[in-house]
Design a protein around this motif. Structure first.
Motif, PDB file in Angstrom:
ATOM      1  N   GLU A 119       0.927  93.746  33.979  1.00  0.00           N
ATOM      2  CA  GLU A 119       1.047  92.444  33.313  1.00  0.00           C
ATOM      3  C   GLU A 119       2.346  91.805  33.773  1.00  0.00           C
ATOM      4  N   PHE A 120       2.237  90.946  34.776  1.00  0.00           N
ATOM      5  CA  PHE A 120       3.403  90.251  35.293  1.00  0.00           C
ATOM      6  C   PHE A 120       3.491  88.825  34.782  1.00  0.00           C
ATOM      7  N   GLY A 121       2.649  88.496  33.808  1.00  0.00           N
ATOM      8  CA  GLY A 121       2.742  87.198  33.159  1.00  0.00           C
ATOM      9  C   GLY A 121       1.991  86.103  33.889  1.00  0.00           C
ATOM     10  N   PRO A 122       1.974  84.907  33.309  1.00  0.00           N
ATOM     11  CA  PRO A 122       1.255  83.783  33.913  1.00  0.00           C
ATOM     12  C   PRO A 122       2.057  83.115  35.016  1.00  0.00           C
ATOM     13  N   ALA A 123       1.348  82.475  35.908  1.00  0.00           N
ATOM     14  CA  ALA A 123       1.955  81.655  36.959  1.00  0.00           C
ATOM     15  C   ALA A 123       0.883  80.681  37.428  1.00  0.00           C
ATOM     16  N   CYS A 124       1.244  79.849  38.364  1.00  0.00           N
ATOM     17  CA  CYS A 124       0.275  78.937  38.982  1.00  0.00           C
ATOM     18  C   CYS A 124       0.235  79.198  40.479  1.00  0.00           C
ATOM     19  N   ARG A 140      -0.776  87.189  36.675  1.00  0.00           N
ATOM     20  CA  ARG A 140      -0.248  88.013  37.769  1.00  0.00           C
ATOM     21  C   ARG A 140      -0.485  89.501  37.485  1.00  0.00           C
ATOM     22  N   LEU A 141      -1.023  90.189  38.483  1.00  0.00           N
ATOM     23  CA  LEU A 141      -1.317  91.613  38.388  1.00  0.00           C
ATOM     24  C   LEU A 141      -0.214  92.452  39.017  1.00  0.00           C
ATOM     25  N   CYS A 142       0.530  91.856  39.927  1.00  0.00           N
ATOM     26  CA  CYS A 142       1.645  92.517  40.611  1.00  0.00           C
ATOM     27  C   CYS A 142       2.536  91.405  41.145  1.00  0.00           C
ATOM     28  N   PRO A 143       3.600  91.705  41.872  1.00  0.00           N
ATOM     29  CA  PRO A 143       4.463  90.619  42.334  1.00  0.00           C
ATOM     30  C   PRO A 143       3.800  89.613  43.265  1.00  0.00           C
ATOM     31  N   THR A 144       2.625  89.931  43.836  1.00  0.00           N
ATOM     32  CA  THR A 144       2.014  89.006  44.793  1.00  0.00           C
ATOM     33  C   THR A 144       0.526  88.764  44.594  1.00  0.00           C
ATOM     34  N   ARG A 145      -0.107  89.412  43.597  1.00  0.00           N
ATOM     35  CA  ARG A 145      -1.531  89.212  43.339  1.00  0.00           C
ATOM     36  C   ARG A 145      -1.731  88.626  41.950  1.00  0.00           C
ATOM     37  N   GLY A 146      -2.763  87.761  41.828  1.00  0.00           N
ATOM     38  CA  GLY A 146      -3.068  87.205  40.518  1.00  0.00           C
ATOM     39  C   GLY A 146      -4.539  86.870  40.394  1.00  0.00           C
ATOM     40  N   ARG A 147      -5.030  86.942  39.155  1.00  0.00           N
ATOM     41  CA  ARG A 147      -6.422  86.615  38.876  1.00  0.00           C
ATOM     42  C   ARG A 147      -6.507  85.179  38.370  1.00  0.00           C
ATOM     43  N   ILE A 162      -9.326  87.056  42.805  1.00  0.00           N
ATOM     44  CA  ILE A 162      -7.943  87.514  42.920  1.00  0.00           C
ATOM     45  C   ILE A 162      -7.362  86.967  44.214  1.00  0.00           C
ATOM     46  N   VAL A 163      -6.205  86.347  44.112  1.00  0.00           N
ATOM     47  CA  VAL A 163      -5.546  85.762  45.278  1.00  0.00           C
ATOM     48  C   VAL A 163      -4.210  86.450  45.514  1.00  0.00           C
ATOM     49  N   VAL A 164      -3.755  86.383  46.765  1.00  0.00           N
ATOM     50  CA  VAL A 164      -2.403  86.808  47.118  1.00  0.00           C
ATOM     51  C   VAL A 164      -1.579  85.545  47.321  1.00  0.00           C
ATOM     52  N   HIS A 165      -0.415  85.510  46.691  1.00  0.00           N
ATOM     53  CA  HIS A 165       0.434  84.318  46.788  1.00  0.00           C
ATOM     54  C   HIS A 165       1.789  84.659  47.382  1.00  0.00           C
ATOM     55  N   ASP A 166       2.459  83.640  47.885  1.00  0.00           N
ATOM     56  CA  ASP A 166       3.786  83.795  48.468  1.00  0.00           C
ATOM     57  C   ASP A 166       4.808  84.065  47.367  1.00  0.00           C
ATOM     58  N   ILE A 174       5.467  73.474  33.140  1.00  0.00           N
ATOM     59  CA  ILE A 174       6.001  73.827  31.817  1.00  0.00           C
ATOM     60  C   ILE A 174       4.856  73.766  30.828  1.00  0.00           C
ATOM     61  N   PHE A 175       4.636  74.863  30.130  1.00  0.00           N
ATOM     62  CA  PHE A 175       3.575  74.915  29.127  1.00  0.00           C
ATOM     63  C   PHE A 175       4.102  75.641  27.899  1.00  0.00           C
ATOM     64  N   GLY A 176       3.994  74.975  26.758  1.00  0.00           N
ATOM     65  CA  GLY A 176       4.497  75.589  25.524  1.00  0.00           C
ATOM     66  C   GLY A 176       5.980  75.852  25.565  1.00  0.00           C
ATOM     67  N   GLY A 177       6.704  75.021  26.313  1.00  0.00           N
ATOM     68  CA  GLY A 177       8.151  75.186  26.407  1.00  0.00           C
ATOM     69  C   GLY A 177       8.586  76.241  27.406  1.00  0.00           C
ATOM     70  N   VAL A 178       7.641  76.888  28.078  1.00  0.00           N
ATOM     71  CA  VAL A 178       7.958  77.941  29.045  1.00  0.00           C
ATOM     72  C   VAL A 178       7.704  77.419  30.456  1.00  0.00           C
ATOM     73  N   GLU A 179       8.679  77.574  31.332  1.00  0.00           N
ATOM     74  CA  GLU A 179       8.539  77.139  32.724  1.00  0.00           C
ATOM     75  C   GLU A 179       8.014  78.287  33.569  1.00  0.00           C
ATOM     76  N   VAL A 180       6.965  78.027  34.330  1.00  0.00           N
ATOM     77  CA  VAL A 180       6.392  79.054  35.207  1.00  0.00           C
ATOM     78  C   VAL A 180       6.364  78.524  36.636  1.00  0.00           C
ATOM     79  N   PRO A 181       6.449  79.412  37.622  1.00  0.00           N
ATOM     80  CA  PRO A 181       6.472  78.981  39.013  1.00  0.00           C
ATOM     81  C   PRO A 181       5.083  78.621  39.527  1.00  0.00           C
ATOM     82  N   VAL A 182       5.075  77.762  40.555  1.00  0.00           N
ATOM     83  CA  VAL A 182       3.850  77.461  41.310  1.00  0.00           C
ATOM     84  C   VAL A 182       4.038  78.052  42.706  1.00  0.00           C
ATOM     85  N   PHE A 183       3.181  79.001  43.067  1.00  0.00           N
ATOM     86  CA  PHE A 183       3.255  79.643  44.371  1.00  0.00           C
ATOM     87  C   PHE A 183       2.155  79.106  45.283  1.00  0.00           C
TER      88      PHE A 183
END
Length: 287
Positions: A119-124, A140-147, A162-166, A174-183
């Motif tokens: 569980e590496f949390g949400p991202a875009c 995110r499933l790991c530092p570079t994969r996400g569902r 499942i994609v691999v991202h940079d 920003i969602f719910g006051g939390v900033e997440v990265p876009v890869f």
């Protein structure tokens, strides 16, 4: 090879790098490293050669040269040689090397072997298919994969894949006051078997529409109303934007990720819960 020849090779490699001629730069670096694999600066040369092949999406070479770069990098200090090796090893499905690379970078992983399912949390992620670009949310499933947890509107892409991202963010949401990265997406790692459908729904209230989305999510399926999709230009997409709830009531298209029979069953269930104000029609498969 004389030192003067080596300096000339390095200068040519850097010139090619500045011109973004990645193949030429990689070839020149490799020529240099064939003679000087373990000089004080060799770790940087191995890294640059591996990175050039990453830009070329030549993952086998990025993996091969990345292992040499990581072998000459300090562990536990966030050295990018480990991050790039982690990406390449993941794409090559060498989980032992990938796990060691993330640990070498300084990331704590759960114990285990094989693919990392953590569980590496949400991202875009910015999907890129035949020139179409779309930002979707992932878990995110790991530092570079996400569902993917949206139903993409880009043709050929699916909820649940499942994609691999940079590793370098290109924008933030920003969602719910939390900033997440876009890869940026590097590749589609594992396709989804869930087909994409479209249906026209009528919802008297936004709460009715949200009830439909929740119903599908609770069954590990996807639903995405057209009113929730936001269009941004390429420049704005790479900025920081607050993710706002733009869903509206009334009649609109909803994209679904579900087997058709299951989609019909859930749509009927949703409509029957509130006979006045909820209806659906025109369910079709789109991919």
């Amino acid at each position: 090879m004389k030192k003067s020849e080596a300096r000339q090779l390095l200068e040519e490699a850097r010139t090619a790098w500045d011109a973004e001629d990645w193949l030429r730069s990689a070839e020149l670096h490799e020529q240099l490293l064939a003679h000087f694999p373990d000089e004080k600066a060799s770790g940087v040369w191995w890294y640059d050669a591996a990175l050039a092949h990453k830009f070329l999406r030549n993952w086998s070479k990025a993996y091969e040269l990345g292992r040499e770069a990581a072998a000459r990098a300090p562990r536990g200090e966030g050295d990018p040689a480990y991050w790039n090796l982690g990406i390449a090893a993941t794409i090559q499905r060498d989980w032992t090397v990938a796990r060691d690379a993330w640990t070498g970078f300084g990331i704590e992983l759960p114990d285990g072997e094989g693919p990392i399912e953590a569980e590496f949390g949400p991202a875009c992620v910015r999907l890129d298919t035949d020139g179409s670009r779309e930002v979707v949310w992932i878990q995110r499933l790991c530092p570079t994969r996400g569902r993917v947890v949206n139903v993409p509107v880009t043709g050929g892409r699916r909820y649940g894949e499942i994609v691999v991202h940079d590793g370098e963010p290109k924008g933030h949401r920003i969602f719910g006051g939390v900033e997440v990265p876009v890869f940026d997406e590097l590749l589609l790692f594992e396709p989804s078997e869930l087909p994409t459908l479209e249906v026209t729904v009528a919802a008297a209230d936004v709460a009715d529409l949200k009830a439909l989305l929740t119903l599908f999510t609770d069954h590990a399926l996807g639903a995405e109303p057209a009113s929730a999709v936001r269009t941004l230009c390429a420049c704005c997409s790479e900025g920081t934007h607050e993710q706002q709830d733009t869903m509206t009531s009334g009649a609109q298209q909803v994209s679904l990720a579900a087997p058709e029979d299951e989609a019909r069953r859930l749509l009927d269930r949703w409509a029957a819960e509130t006979p006045i104000g909820r209806s659906w029609s025109g369910l079709v498969s789109v991919g």
